[in-house]
Scaffold this motif. Structure first.
Motif, PDB file in Angstrom:
ATOM      1  N   ALA A   1       2.993   3.523   6.560  1.00 54.24           N
ATOM      2  CA  ALA A   1       1.993   2.496   6.298  1.00 54.24           C
ATOM      3  C   ALA A   1       2.452   1.114   6.755  1.00 54.24           C
ATOM      4  O   ALA A   1       1.688   0.358   7.365  1.00 54.24           O
ATOM      5  CB  ALA A   1       1.648   2.474   4.808  1.00 54.24           C
TER       6      ALA A   1
ATOM      7  N   GLN B   1       0.829  -1.207   0.000  1.00 54.08           N
ATOM      8  CA  GLN B   1       0.000   0.000   0.000  1.00 54.08           C
ATOM      9  C   GLN B   1       0.863   1.255   0.000  1.00 54.08           C
ATOM     10  O   GLN B   1       0.501   2.267  -0.620  1.00 54.08           O
ATOM     11  CB  GLN B   1      -0.924  -0.002   1.222  1.00 54.08           C
ATOM     12  CG  GLN B   1      -1.914   1.143   1.256  1.00 54.08           C
ATOM     13  CD  GLN B   1      -2.816   1.159   0.039  1.00 54.08           C
ATOM     14  OE1 GLN B   1      -3.287   0.114  -0.413  1.00 54.08           O
ATOM     15  NE2 GLN B   1      -3.060   2.331  -0.512  1.00 54.08           N
ATOM     16  N   GLY B   2       2.007   1.202   0.654  1.00 57.32           N
ATOM     17  CA  GLY B   2       2.932   2.321   0.599  1.00 57.32           C
ATOM     18  C   GLY B   2       3.398   2.587  -0.825  1.00 57.32           C
ATOM     19  O   GLY B   2       3.523   3.741  -1.259  1.00 57.32           O
TER      20      GLY B   2
ATOM     21  N   ALA C   1       2.960   7.419   3.435  1.00 58.57           N
ATOM     22  CA  ALA C   1       3.270   6.119   2.842  1.00 58.57           C
ATOM     23  C   ALA C   1       4.359   5.408   3.640  1.00 58.57           C
ATOM     24  O   ALA C   1       4.328   4.188   3.817  1.00 58.57           O
ATOM     25  CB  ALA C   1       3.720   6.303   1.394  1.00 58.57           C
ATOM     26  N   LEU C   2       5.331   6.167   4.145  1.00 53.56           N
ATOM     27  CA  LEU C   2       6.420   5.570   4.910  1.00 53.56           C
ATOM     28  C   LEU C   2       5.925   4.985   6.239  1.00 53.56           C
ATOM     29  O   LEU C   2       6.531   4.074   6.792  1.00 53.56           O
ATOM     30  CB  LEU C   2       7.512   6.615   5.174  1.00 53.56           C
ATOM     31  CG  LEU C   2       8.189   7.180   3.913  1.00 53.56           C
ATOM     32  CD1 LEU C   2       9.202   8.248   4.292  1.00 53.56           C
ATOM     33  CD2 LEU C   2       8.858   6.070   3.112  1.00 53.56           C
TER      34      LEU C   2
ATOM     35  N   GLN D   1      -3.329   6.711   6.012  1.00 49.13           N
ATOM     36  CA  GLN D   1      -2.640   5.492   5.589  1.00 49.13           C
ATOM     37  C   GLN D   1      -2.642   4.438   6.694  1.00 49.13           C
ATOM     38  O   GLN D   1      -2.764   3.236   6.422  1.00 49.13           O
ATOM     39  CB  GLN D   1      -1.211   5.819   5.163  1.00 49.13           C
ATOM     40  CG  GLN D   1      -1.127   6.522   3.825  1.00 49.13           C
ATOM     41  CD  GLN D   1      -1.886   5.781   2.742  1.00 49.13           C
ATOM     42  OE1 GLN D   1      -1.699   4.586   2.551  1.00 49.13           O
ATOM     43  NE2 GLN D   1      -2.757   6.484   2.044  1.00 49.13           N
TER      44      GLN D   1
END
Length: 397
Positions: free
Chosen positions: A269, A146-147, A266-267, A321
């Motif tokens: 996630a 997902q990231g 994102a990091l 996220q």
């Protein structure tokens, strides 16, 4: 076409393979968003008005919805490895054909197919990663994948703009087609065997079973509703942000650059997925929902200074996220034969929330300005927090 080759074991996935899933998912989803910075150029070349140029995005989103309903569930019926490679090959051909489009019909048809195949690839890869991962690492692996999706989505607009400036808009799709071909070769060599489904369903029964999942799967319904509210919050913010920033004189490039701040989310996630693996899914959800609500305080000062906007974006994306990855980690703990249908059902909630948030944001901005938008975003965030707390007992096994 059902694969009968079992996985060698449910050992921990090699880091290189996890990164491959994340990279492939990011490159796949990027195709869906390449057109957004190119709308003015496409309108000029194909003789469309500015209003009509929105049909390009609409065609892509129709393709996305069709993929969730019709293609993503196929991963539970067919060999996931073979299906992924076929879809990627078709996507490469579609991108090359789109770069050669000479009519509005060809352009819109190509965009629809890019939305269809790009979404099918992206969500199919997430389900593939979930099924390939061992149960003790599934949240972390899904979080990494997902990231990759988030980074691909955020960087797509920047990459598209750079390539179009250096060459032209057609080069964007030719370059993407070349990357898809290179990715196809890499996935053909590196993807693990796909685990066979324990029972075979006809296509009609496969689609009908998604309705049964929504009726009987409490975790899917609860987590899907949280996704609907969370993605509504996201789109309330991102759909309205351009309006006050444009009024303050920011260029389109500068406004688009704010999206890159979301890479921080994102990091985070993968960490959220790891916490879910460790049995802390509910703790992560509660903390992320509180952060989602708190993010609207600095965002409300966006018109006065730049730093509150950056702080608010980081908080909003990190919270979103974390919720998204935790949601997916929990639903993927369900029947492993249904991972593709589970992600398809889940992402339908996302589609509804995204559309509703975008419509609500622009309407409220016209009536009450940026502070009205922030009040709306905070109210929906609070609703999500209350919904999670009220449904918490129902989600326990």
């Amino acid at each position: 076409m059902r694969d009968t080759t079992p996985l060698p074991s449910q050992a921990t996935l090699a880091p290189s393979l996890v990164w491959l899933f994340a990279t492939a998912a990011g490159l796949s989803v990027a195709n869906v968003y390449y057109a957004q910075p190119l709308l003015a150029t496409l309108a000029h070349e194909f003789g469309m008005t500015e209003a009509a140029s929105g049909m390009v995005v609409t065609a892509t989103q129709i393709g996305c919805a069709l993929a969730l309903l019709l293609l993503v569930p196929l991963g539970d019926m067919l060999n996931r490895r073979r299906l992924t490679l076929i879809q990627l090959g078709l996507l490469a051909l579609t991108l090359a054909a789109l770069g050669c489009a000479r009519s509005t019909a060809a352009l819109l048809g190509g965009m629809l197919l890019v939305g269809l195949l790009g979404t099918a690839m992206t969500q199919g890869l997430i389900a593939y990663a979930a099924s390939a991962a061992a149960s003790h690492e599934r949240g972390r692996v899904v979080g990494m994948a997902q990231g990759g999706v988030v980074i691909g989505l955020l960087l797509a607009r920047t990459l598209s703009g750079v390539v179009a400036d250096v060459a032209d808009w057609r080069a964007v799709y030719f370059v993407s087609a070349a990357m898809a071909c290179a990715l196809l070769l890499l996935l053909w060599r590196k993807l693990p065997p796909a685990q066979a489904a324990s029972r075979q369903l006809a296509y009609g029964a496969l689609l009908a079973s998604m309705l049964a999942m929504l009726r009987h799967n409490k975790v899917l319904r609860v987590r899907g509703m949280l996704a609907l509210l969370m993605f509504a919050v996201f789109n309330i913010f991102w759909s309205a942000l351009v309006l006050p920033l444009t009024a303050q004189g920011y260029s389109h490039a500068a406004i688009g650059a704010f999206g890159l701040v979301g890479v921080v989310g994102a990091l985070g996630a993968a960490r959220a997925g790891a916490l879910a693996d460790g049995g802390r899914a509910q703790w992560t959800t509660g903390a992320a929902l509180l952060l989602l609500l708190a993010a609207w305080l600095p965002l409300s000062f966006a018109g006065a200074a730049l730093w509150p906007l950056i702080v608010g974006i980081i908080a909003l994306d990190l919270a979103g996220q974390a919720i998204h990855v935790t949601n997916q980690s929990l639903i993927f703990k369900q029947d492993s034969d249904a991972h593709s249908r589970l992600v398809a059902c889940y992402m339908l909630f996302y589609a509804v929330g995204s559309g509703a948030g975008a419509i609500a944001a622009t309407s409220v901005y016209a009536l009450a300005g940026w502070h009205g938008v922030c009040a709306l975003g905070a109210a929906v965030s609070l609703l999500a927090l209350l919904f999670w707390r009220l449904t918490l007992p129902a989600e326990k096994p």
